[in-house]
Motif scaffolding. Structure first.
Motif, mmCIF file in Angstrom:
data_model
loop_
_atom_site.group_PDB
_atom_site.id
_atom_site.type_symbol
_atom_site.label_atom_id
_atom_site.label_comp_id
_atom_site.label_asym_id
_atom_site.label_seq_id
_atom_site.Cartn_x
_atom_site.Cartn_y
_atom_site.Cartn_z
ATOM 1 N N PRO A 32 0.841 -1.210 0.000
ATOM 2 C CA PRO A 32 0.000 0.000 0.000
ATOM 3 C C PRO A 32 0.872 1.255 0.000
ATOM 4 O O PRO A 32 1.994 1.224 0.496
ATOM 5 C CB PRO A 32 -0.782 -0.116 1.312
ATOM 6 C CG PRO A 32 0.057 -0.990 2.183
ATOM 7 C CD PRO A 32 0.811 -1.926 1.275
ATOM 8 N N LEU A 33 0.367 2.338 -0.557
ATOM 9 C CA LEU A 33 1.095 3.607 -0.497
ATOM 10 C C LEU A 33 1.195 4.052 0.957
ATOM 11 O O LEU A 33 0.218 3.967 1.704
ATOM 12 C CB LEU A 33 0.372 4.672 -1.319
ATOM 13 C CG LEU A 33 0.264 4.391 -2.815
ATOM 14 C CD1 LEU A 33 -0.537 5.493 -3.501
ATOM 15 C CD2 LEU A 33 1.631 4.267 -3.459
ATOM 16 N N ALA A 34 2.384 4.512 1.352
ATOM 17 C CA ALA A 34 2.593 4.870 2.770
ATOM 18 C C ALA A 34 1.888 6.176 3.128
ATOM 19 O O ALA A 34 1.373 6.338 4.228
ATOM 20 C CB ALA A 34 4.083 4.995 3.052
ATOM 21 N N ASP A 35 1.895 7.127 2.193
ATOM 22 C CA ASP A 35 1.284 8.436 2.428
ATOM 23 C C ASP A 35 1.927 9.182 3.602
ATOM 24 O O ASP A 35 1.292 10.018 4.232
ATOM 25 C CB ASP A 35 -0.236 8.293 2.631
ATOM 26 C CG ASP A 35 -0.951 9.580 2.225
ATOM 27 O OD1 ASP A 35 -0.392 10.334 1.406
ATOM 28 O OD2 ASP A 35 -2.050 9.841 2.752
ATOM 29 N N THR A 36 3.154 8.818 3.941
ATOM 30 C CA THR A 36 3.937 9.565 4.943
ATOM 31 C C THR A 36 5.371 9.635 4.423
ATOM 32 O O THR A 36 5.775 8.785 3.632
ATOM 33 C CB THR A 36 3.980 8.850 6.310
ATOM 34 O OG1 THR A 36 4.540 7.546 6.116
ATOM 35 C CG2 THR A 36 2.622 8.735 6.952
ATOM 36 N N PRO A 37 6.130 10.636 4.866
ATOM 37 C CA PRO A 37 7.530 10.691 4.425
ATOM 38 C C PRO A 37 8.365 9.643 5.152
ATOM 39 O O PRO A 37 7.966 9.157 6.219
ATOM 40 C CB PRO A 37 7.963 12.096 4.826
ATOM 41 C CG PRO A 37 7.072 12.456 5.959
ATOM 42 C CD PRO A 37 5.782 11.719 5.770
ATOM 43 N N THR A 38 9.515 9.284 4.582
ATOM 44 C CA THR A 38 10.427 8.394 5.289
ATOM 45 C C THR A 38 11.281 9.230 6.244
ATOM 46 O O THR A 38 11.334 10.447 6.161
ATOM 47 C CB THR A 38 11.361 7.674 4.314
ATOM 48 O OG1 THR A 38 11.971 8.642 3.486
ATOM 49 C CG2 THR A 38 10.615 6.664 3.479
#
Ligand code: ZN
Length: 322
Positions: A32-38
């Motif tokens: 799934p797309l994380a939608d948060t920065p690493t």
């Protein structure tokens, strides 16, 4: 082993054959797309020391914040830098220096004081594989909120249980002067409040340094006045190599390498800041010095090339030898 043309050609032949013989693999394990920065943490060696760049997050700075800026030239520089015209995104970095016998953090980001795009320094420190309790010293380039507010938790307590906090005596005096605070604009008043809160939380382990002091063994202070009166950089020296962490000499790489005379509205003395910037750029270009900066493109390690009155930033090559 370095990759050579001979290896590449041999490998390409095999891969080509394998691809032709196979069929595409269906994506069964789609992530799934994380939608948060690493989390941002990247390490390099400087002599025998290890320096890890840590990303606290980013801020957007609109072009109008720059003093002396020419709008048409700024738009040109933004286009040449493949940036959207408005606003310009700039990172907030900090640097963790492991000297072997001492763990030193240079600047600390923002904590929760500047919004949700920032405040990720504790996660970056964890990603770097150290604990907050292991930090021995926090060196502060200047007492602005994106550099010192991160020494506090979101509840306003000391984030680093064992570290001494080291600030320049000139900045400490400036931010603790009530006359300066009373004269400040409404936008700048919180800077004073933040600097004082941070210093107060470390009152029993606060150290002030002056001039070109050795901040800790192997780390030399370099006064860079103008952005704030006590703004300073730090040169780390180890086994014949050096890194100059220059704090806020540059706030926006897209503009200020080409136009070092453009200062930012946060500068306490914009003219002196521009003079200091030109002198610093000159020195690191002439000496071919490795630099790092709190608002240079993450991880912010690189060199400065000179071309007449303008300069450019050249990112450093891949930073770690295994
Ligand atoms: Zn800054």
């Amino acid at each position: 082993m370095p990759l050579s043309r001979r290896h590449f050609l041999a490998g390409a032949g095999l891969a080509g054959g394998a691809l032709l013989a196979g069929t595409p693999v269906p994506a069964l394990a789609r992530a799934p797309l994380a939608d948060t920065p690493t989390t941002g943490a990247l390490r390099r060696k400087v002599g025998s020391a290890e320096v890890t760049a840590l990303l606290d997050g980013y801020i957007d700075i609109e072009p109008e914040m720059f003093i002396g800026l020419d709008a048409a030239e700024a738009a040109q520089l933004a286009e040449a830098g493949f940036q959207v015209p408005d606003p310009r995104r700039t990172p907030v970095n900090a640097y963790l220096v492991n000297l072997g016998d001492r763990l030193v953090l240079v600047d600390a980001g923002t904590s929760n004081s500047m919004g949700p795009t920032l405040g990720r320094l504790p996660a970056a420190i964890e990603a770097a594989g150290v604990t907050l309790a292991q930090v021995d010293t926090v060196l502060i380039t200047h007492m602005h909120p994106d550099h010192i507010n991160g020494v506090l938790t979101s509840e306003g307590e000391a984030l680093f249980p064992n570290a001494e906090l080291v600030v320049t005596a000139t900045d400490y005096a400036f931010w603790h002067d009530d006359a300066n605070m009373n004269q400040a604009t409404d936008e700048a008043k919180p800077f004073f409040v933040g600097a004082r809160r941070a210093a107060a939380a470390y009152a029993d382990r606060l150290r002030q340094i002056e001039g070109e002091a050795e901040a800790v063994a192997s780390i030399q202070t370099v006064p860079l006045p103008g952005h704030t009166p006590g703004h300073a950089g730090f040169i780390i020296e180890s086994d014949g190599e050096a890194l100059f962490i220059w704090g806020d000499v540059v706030h926006m790489a897209t503009y200020q390498f080409a136009r070092p005379d453009w200062s930012i509205a946060f500068d306490v003395d914009p003219d002196l800041a521009a003079e200091t910037r030109k002198r610093a750029l000159d020195r690191v270009a002439a000496d071919r010095m490795l630099i790092a900066g709190m608002h240079l493109p993450f991880p912010g390690f690189g060199h400065v090339a000179r071309d007449g009155d303008a300069y450019s930033f050249v990112p450093a090559e891949w930073p770690y030898e295994l």
